[in-house]
Enzyme design. Sequence first.
Site, PDB file in Angstrom:
ATOM      1  N   HIS A 110       0.864  -1.184   0.000  1.00  0.00           N
ATOM      2  CA  HIS A 110       0.000   0.000   0.000  1.00  0.00           C
ATOM      3  C   HIS A 110       0.897   1.230   0.000  1.00  0.00           C
ATOM      4  O   HIS A 110       1.694   1.435   0.923  1.00  0.00           O
ATOM      5  CB  HIS A 110      -0.919   0.015   1.227  1.00  0.00           C
ATOM      6  CG  HIS A 110      -1.884   1.163   1.223  1.00  0.00           C
ATOM      7  ND1 HIS A 110      -3.163   1.070   0.689  1.00  0.00           N
ATOM      8  CD2 HIS A 110      -1.762   2.443   1.657  1.00  0.00           C
ATOM      9  CE1 HIS A 110      -3.773   2.225   0.806  1.00  0.00           C
ATOM     10  NE2 HIS A 110      -2.943   3.078   1.389  1.00  0.00           N
ATOM     11  N   CYS A 111       0.765   2.043  -1.030  1.00  0.00           N
ATOM     12  CA  CYS A 111       1.621   3.218  -1.190  1.00  0.00           C
ATOM     13  C   CYS A 111       0.849   4.469  -0.800  1.00  0.00           C
ATOM     14  O   CYS A 111      -0.157   4.806  -1.442  1.00  0.00           O
ATOM     15  CB  CYS A 111       2.103   3.326  -2.634  1.00  0.00           C
ATOM     16  SG  CYS A 111       3.178   4.757  -2.927  1.00  0.00           S
ATOM     17  N   PRO A 112       1.279   5.190   0.230  1.00  0.00           N
ATOM     18  CA  PRO A 112       0.569   6.425   0.603  1.00  0.00           C
ATOM     19  C   PRO A 112       0.747   7.545  -0.410  1.00  0.00           C
ATOM     20  O   PRO A 112      -0.083   8.453  -0.487  1.00  0.00           O
ATOM     21  CB  PRO A 112       1.201   6.794   1.952  1.00  0.00           C
ATOM     22  CG  PRO A 112       2.543   6.148   1.940  1.00  0.00           C
ATOM     23  CD  PRO A 112       2.391   4.895   1.154  1.00  0.00           C
TER      24      PRO A 112
END
Length: 331
Positions: free
Chosen positions: A190-192
């Site tokens: 999960h990439c912010p």
Amino acid sequence: MEVESLNRSSSEINLPRDLEEIATTRPIYKGKSPHKKKKSDRPQTESVVYLDLSRLLKPFGYVNPSLRRVWFVKDICGIVCAVFTWLLIFYAEWVVLFVIVLHESSSFTSYLHGSLFYCCSFLAFASHIRAMLTDPGAVPKGNATTEGIKSLGLKKGEVVFKCPKCSSIKPDRAHHCSVCQRCIRKMDHHCPWVNNCVGENNQKYFVLFTLYICIISIHALYLAISHFIFCVGRDWKSCSGMSPPLTTILLIFLIFEGLLFGIFTGIMFGTQMSAVCTDETGIEQLKKESRERRSRWLSMKAVFGHPFSIHWFSPFATPRFLTSEKIYHSV
């Protein structure tokens, strides 16, 4: 014997008052106390919403049915990081245009550098939008019901896995994301910075985003350093439309931004390409999950589409994936 029994009974009768209160009013329970109130089960809010962007573009005459249901993650940290990414891109574009390109000595060179930089910036921004607003491959929540399992038509000996967190039928290579609160097929991480998971459906756009950001970072670094040397050689005369101190500050910030994000996105791009070629996600690498893998060329086609074409480098082209083997998807 009678004396001892009388002494024992008298000692039991003449208990101190505080011990008597503890024994009668404060019983000791094994396990949880029955008087403890249970916490109320608060309904969890959905972390993902579907936006209808067709209404915004309809006045401009652009109608696209795929924009009627757009994936969006309601994460404050991710939204802040995504907006910050846009501001960094716009800052680099502004400095390159108003400080460097418009004041170059050669008009042909300035037009060439400006066209290349803005083309890659636009592709980076479009890749970021596609990576953020594309469903990464989420499995619908709560589909692990008796009817849902029966509709799969499983043969004897075949098994399915149920996610205990979102109560969904968990396909092969799917993992649960605590931010999206969904199981994501072929989840890498999960990439912010894109406010979304990197999964089966949007890995191409994330790889393109890291590629184009790395290109414009290196290009901006070259332009800033060369223009700084150009200004020093001319004693800061007619090298920009701003004062020398302000020009110096803007160029230094651009150099720092290009160096930092050039290294960061370059490493990220290399990591993603290694994961694509080896057909192994980041989570699978950490968990050291062993399975049968495809060849490098087939793994590339599984992410960027089939067959190979110029559309591999376009964030506007949705890849046509290869037909994969049977896995237990949601129904």
